[in-house]
Scaffold this motif. Structure first.
Motif, PDB file in Angstrom:
ATOM      1  N   PHE A 306      -0.299  -2.602   7.469  1.00  0.00           N
ATOM      2  CA  PHE A 306      -1.591  -2.293   8.080  1.00  0.00           C
ATOM      3  C   PHE A 306      -2.765  -2.563   7.141  1.00  0.00           C
ATOM      4  O   PHE A 306      -3.756  -3.183   7.521  1.00  0.00           O
ATOM      5  CB  PHE A 306      -1.596  -0.835   8.541  1.00  0.00           C
ATOM      6  CG  PHE A 306      -2.780  -0.450   9.388  1.00  0.00           C
ATOM      7  CD1 PHE A 306      -3.523  -1.408  10.076  1.00  0.00           C
ATOM      8  CD2 PHE A 306      -3.161   0.880   9.500  1.00  0.00           C
ATOM      9  CE1 PHE A 306      -4.615  -1.047  10.865  1.00  0.00           C
ATOM     10  CE2 PHE A 306      -4.247   1.251  10.278  1.00  0.00           C
ATOM     11  CZ  PHE A 306      -4.976   0.294  10.959  1.00  0.00           C
ATOM     12  N   SER A 310      -5.661  -5.429   7.642  1.00  0.00           N
ATOM     13  CA  SER A 310      -7.059  -4.977   7.711  1.00  0.00           C
ATOM     14  C   SER A 310      -7.913  -5.684   6.679  1.00  0.00           C
ATOM     15  O   SER A 310      -9.057  -6.079   6.956  1.00  0.00           O
ATOM     16  CB  SER A 310      -7.129  -3.459   7.498  1.00  0.00           C
ATOM     17  OG  SER A 310      -6.366  -2.771   8.460  1.00  0.00           O
ATOM     18  N   VAL A 341       1.638  -1.894  11.134  1.00  0.00           N
ATOM     19  CA  VAL A 341       0.426  -2.057  11.937  1.00  0.00           C
ATOM     20  C   VAL A 341       0.613  -1.360  13.276  1.00  0.00           C
ATOM     21  O   VAL A 341       1.545  -1.682  14.025  1.00  0.00           O
ATOM     22  CB  VAL A 341       0.124  -3.552  12.170  1.00  0.00           C
ATOM     23  CG1 VAL A 341      -1.130  -3.707  13.017  1.00  0.00           C
ATOM     24  CG2 VAL A 341      -0.032  -4.275  10.850  1.00  0.00           C
ATOM     25  N   ALA A 374       0.407  -9.598  15.614  1.00  0.00           N
ATOM     26  CA  ALA A 374      -0.817  -9.708  14.803  1.00  0.00           C
ATOM     27  C   ALA A 374      -1.121 -11.168  14.482  1.00  0.00           C
ATOM     28  O   ALA A 374      -2.278 -11.612  14.549  1.00  0.00           O
ATOM     29  CB  ALA A 374      -0.668  -8.898  13.523  1.00  0.00           C
TER      30      ALA A 374
END
Length: 428
Positions: A306, A310, A341, A374
């Protein structure tokens, strides 16, 4: 050989080598390894000592290594060094000493003292592996230096040393030096344009000013790095060994001091950190956009983590004038992450780019694509938001043929803002 006109062709004069201008001889010798240059001394009397005035020299184990290896490498090096110090005349502008395979070499300080008297301008020192070599006081009198590369050395400057005011390039690799001293050394090189720091042993703040600096390569704890005055710095490569953020401001401070940044490479390969909770302090965008950034390269980024996803998205969103993006994805085999994530973060990726258009982006390269949600969302956004895109190269991770084809089919159907965008799905 008899020419077509039937007349015998005369052989070249035996003195042709001796009659060459000295400038031509010097150019020939400069293009030869030092061992071969020394061997030319048997060609003629005129060539006997020409190698002794070479302004650029490189000493490595090829000079004394033999097939039988009957001579100790240290003795071989000592013999070569003795001949060099005795016979060489004239200036030495560049000297490379590359002897990492030797167990010890007690005569390096004699060599450095010798070079300090010849106004050395370009010096590369790679001493034996093992204990770090402490630079002698004579090193700090080489004030004509313009390029300096040091490996595995110990630097403790004398109190009156004020820096190398002509230095343009500096590379310190696995060098033992205090954070305060390295900052002072860099700051006292006012002409410095190229800097390499590779050292994960720094444990205190490294602060320096370099008004002429244009390129910077750093391996180490990025939390200890503070660039004060680098208005011309345009090319930066970071390989942080530690990357821990406590507040949103921490990330902003890394980039605010580099206003002219055009080319950024960020490699996550060396980072060993607990990422849990850090994604919360990474902003959607940096407070100040990276308006000069044209090329962004992200290596070894774990988009399933995550905080890493980011961070990558934050940099991309903060760089409206990008011309090229290159991403090397790292997918963990066991796919066990510190903080995976969350689903809602993936769903929010398109919306986070809603007010952005990459009007200058022409090339995108993404390697090791596994088809995660993602990754697919990022690819979809870049295709939809880049009206000038010419080429997107996607190299998938090794996967079963059916999954690879499914990923390709999905990408093929993504809408594109550029009618000229050519998507290349490169499968080995």
């Amino acid at each position: 050989m008899i020419p077509s006109n039937g007349q015998k062709q005369g052989l070249p004069s035996p003195h042709v080598l001796s009659n060459l201008p000295e400038s031509v001889i010097d150019e020939i010798l400069m293009r030869l390894p030092l061992r071969d240059a020394v061997r030319t001394s048997i060609l003629s009397k005129k060539w006997r000592y020409n190698w002794c005035r070479l302004p650029q020299l490189k000493l490595d184990q090829t000079l004394w290594k033999t097939v039988e290896d009957l001579i100790s490498p240290t003795i071989g090096f000592t013999n070569v060094l003795c001949h060099l110090l005795t016979l060489h005349t004239g200036p030495i502008t560049k000297f490379t000493l590359d002897i990492p395979d030797l167990k010890s070499c007690p005569n390096i300080h004699h060599l450095i003292y010798f070079l300090s008297r010849y106004d050395i301008q370009h010096f590369v020192l790679k001493p034996p592996l093992g204990d770090q070599y402490k630079l002698p006081s004579s090193f700090f009198t080489c004030l004509q230096l313009r390029h300096l590369t040091l490996h595995r050395c110990l630097i403790r400057s004398p109190p009156l040393f004020k820096g190398f005011d002509r230095l343009i390039g500096l590379e310190l690799i696995e060098v033992r030096i205090s954070s305060k001293l390295v900052g002072s050394l860099i700051s006292h090189c006012p002409l410095l344009e190229h800097l390499v720091l590779e050292n994960d042993k720094f444990s205190d703040l490294i602060e320096f000013s370099a008004p002429k600096l244009r390129s910077f390569f750093f391996i180490g704890n990025i939390n200890f790095l503070h660039l004060k005055n680098v208005p011309l710095l345009s090319k930066v490569s970071y390989k942080p060994t530690s990357f821990f953020l406590e507040a949103e401001r921490d990330l902003a401070e890394i980039f605010e001091s580099i206003p002219a940044l055009e080319n950024l490479c960020w490699n996550q390969d060396y980072v060993e950190a607990d990422y849990v909770g850090q994604a919360e302090v990474i902003p959607t965008r940096l407070p100040s956009s990276l308006n000069c950034l044209k090329r962004l390269c992200l290596s070894w980024v774990i988009l399933g983590e995550f905080v890493v996803l980011s961070f990558a998205l934050c940099l991309i969103r903060s760089s409206p004038n990008l011309e090229e993006i290159e991403i090397e994805v790292c997918v963990l085999r066991d796919e066990i992450y510190y903080e995976p994530v969350p689903r809602d973060a993936v769903d929010e990726i398109p919306a986070s780019f809603s007010n952005m258009t990459f009007n200058h982006l022409r090339t995108v390269k993404i390697y090791n694509v596994a088809g995660t949600e993602a990754e697919m969302q990022l690819i979809k956004v870049l295709l939809a938001k880049s009206p000038a895109l010419v080429r997107m190269l996607i190299k998938p991770r090794r996967m079963k043929d059916k999954k690879s084809l499914k990923v390709l089919a999905e990408i093929t159907n993504f809408p594109r803002a550029s009618s000229k965008a050519h998507v290349v799905y490169n499968v080995d």
